[in-house]
Scaffold this motif. Sequence first.
Motif, PDB file in Angstrom:
ATOM      1  N   ILE A  60       0.834  -1.202   0.000  1.00 44.49           N
ATOM      2  CA  ILE A  60       0.000   0.000   0.000  1.00 44.49           C
ATOM      3  C   ILE A  60       0.868   1.252   0.000  1.00 44.49           C
ATOM      4  CG2 ILE A  60      -1.641   1.345   1.381  1.00 44.49           C
ATOM      5  CD1 ILE A  60      -2.988  -1.347   2.082  1.00 44.49           C
ATOM      6  N   GLN A  61       1.924   1.238   0.794  1.00 41.93           N
ATOM      7  CA  GLN A  61       2.836   2.387   0.812  1.00 41.93           C
ATOM      8  C   GLN A  61       3.485   2.582  -0.557  1.00 41.93           C
ATOM      9  OE1 GLN A  61       5.405   1.328   4.095  1.00 41.93           O
ATOM     10  NE2 GLN A  61       4.176   2.470   5.576  1.00 41.93           N
ATOM     11  N   ASP A  62       3.929   1.495  -1.183  1.00 42.02           N
ATOM     12  CA  ASP A  62       4.536   1.579  -2.513  1.00 42.02           C
ATOM     13  C   ASP A  62       3.544   2.098  -3.542  1.00 42.02           C
ATOM     14  OD1 ASP A  62       6.844   0.534  -1.390  1.00 42.02           O
ATOM     15  OD2 ASP A  62       6.557  -1.482  -2.236  1.00 42.02           O
ATOM     16  N   SER A  63       2.313   1.632  -3.445  1.00 43.12           N
ATOM     17  CA  SER A  63       1.271   2.067  -4.368  1.00 43.12           C
ATOM     18  C   SER A  63       1.005   3.564  -4.230  1.00 43.12           C
ATOM     19  CB  SER A  63      -0.011   1.275  -4.108  1.00 43.12           C
ATOM     20  OG  SER A  63      -1.049   1.716  -4.928  1.00 43.12           O
ATOM     21  N   ARG A  64       0.943   4.038  -3.007  1.00 44.59           N
ATOM     22  CA  ARG A  64       0.723   5.468  -2.768  1.00 44.59           C
ATOM     23  C   ARG A  64       1.885   6.295  -3.320  1.00 44.59           C
ATOM     24  NH1 ARG A  64      -1.596   5.026   3.393  1.00 44.59           N
ATOM     25  NH2 ARG A  64      -3.761   4.583   2.808  1.00 44.59           N
ATOM     26  N   GLU A  65       3.093   5.826  -3.127  1.00 43.91           N
ATOM     27  CA  GLU A  65       4.264   6.540  -3.639  1.00 43.91           C
ATOM     28  C   GLU A  65       4.251   6.581  -5.171  1.00 43.91           C
ATOM     29  OE1 GLU A  65       6.726   8.382  -2.210  1.00 43.91           O
ATOM     30  OE2 GLU A  65       5.445   8.179  -0.454  1.00 43.91           O
ATOM     31  N   SER A  66       3.916   5.458  -5.787  1.00 48.50           N
ATOM     32  CA  SER A  66       3.833   5.416  -7.256  1.00 48.50           C
ATOM     33  C   SER A  66       2.808   6.403  -7.769  1.00 48.50           C
ATOM     34  CB  SER A  66       3.474   4.007  -7.739  1.00 48.50           C
ATOM     35  OG  SER A  66       4.532   3.128  -7.532  1.00 48.50           O
ATOM     36  N   TYR A  67       1.662   6.467  -7.098  1.00 45.29           N
ATOM     37  CA  TYR A  67       0.615   7.400  -7.516  1.00 45.29           C
ATOM     38  C   TYR A  67       1.090   8.841  -7.371  1.00 45.29           C
ATOM     39  CZ  TYR A  67      -3.844   9.731  -7.979  1.00 45.29           C
ATOM     40  OH  TYR A  67      -4.851  10.567  -8.388  1.00 45.29           O
ATOM     41  N   LYS A  68       1.740   9.149  -6.252  1.00 39.74           N
ATOM     42  CA  LYS A  68       2.251  10.504  -6.034  1.00 39.74           C
ATOM     43  C   LYS A  68       3.271  10.897  -7.092  1.00 39.74           C
ATOM     44  CE  LYS A  68       1.680  10.562  -1.017  1.00 39.74           C
ATOM     45  NZ  LYS A  68       2.407  10.525   0.262  1.00 39.74           N
ATOM     46  N   LYS A  69       4.072   9.936  -7.538  1.00 44.99           N
ATOM     47  CA  LYS A  69       5.109  10.194  -8.542  1.00 44.99           C
ATOM     48  C   LYS A  69       4.542  10.206  -9.960  1.00 44.99           C
ATOM     49  CE  LYS A  69       8.841   8.178  -5.834  1.00 44.99           C
ATOM     50  NZ  LYS A  69       9.767   7.036  -5.732  1.00 44.99           N
ATOM     51  N   GLY A  70       3.271   9.894 -10.093  1.00 43.43           N
ATOM     52  CA  GLY A  70       2.650   9.884 -11.413  1.00 43.43           C
ATOM     53  C   GLY A  70       2.855   8.594 -12.180  1.00 43.43           C
ATOM     54  N   ASN A  71       3.263   7.543 -11.493  1.00 44.80           N
ATOM     55  CA  ASN A  71       3.508   6.251 -12.144  1.00 44.80           C
ATOM     56  C   ASN A  71       2.292   5.339 -12.130  1.00 44.80           C
ATOM     57  OD1 ASN A  71       6.161   7.023 -12.561  1.00 44.80           O
ATOM     58  ND2 ASN A  71       6.854   6.133 -10.642  1.00 44.80           N
ATOM     59  N   ALA A  72       1.175   5.849 -11.668  1.00 47.24           N
ATOM     60  CA  ALA A  72      -0.050   5.048 -11.602  1.00 47.24           C
ATOM     61  C   ALA A  72      -1.232   5.970 -11.850  1.00 47.24           C
ATOM     62  CB  ALA A  72      -0.167   4.393 -10.231  1.00 47.24           C
TER      63      ALA A  72
END
Length: 88
Positions: A60-72
């Motif tokens: 979940i933490q990785d997913s949130r970081e990816s979203y913040k970085k625009g990778n999702a």
Amino acid sequence: MEQIQSPEELMDKIEKMNRDNSVCQILIPGKGKFTIVLQEEDFQSIAVDVESDKKLKQMIQDSRESYKKGNAMTTTDFIKSLSPKDFA
């Protein structure tokens, strides 16, 4: 696998999903193959599951970081990104 020809067809497919019909595989021309899995709403918070499962917490933490970085992107963003040319 069903080929989807429009965003409306995709939404119809998702709306028809239920407990007995919880997995849907589709092909969107120009985008690729997708597997959609319905996860029923759970009225309990997932916080208990997250705290008890370190891998889930990290995911979940990785997913949130990816979203913040625009990778999702969200499902809504994905559907908005579709255009009629994707189904031609």
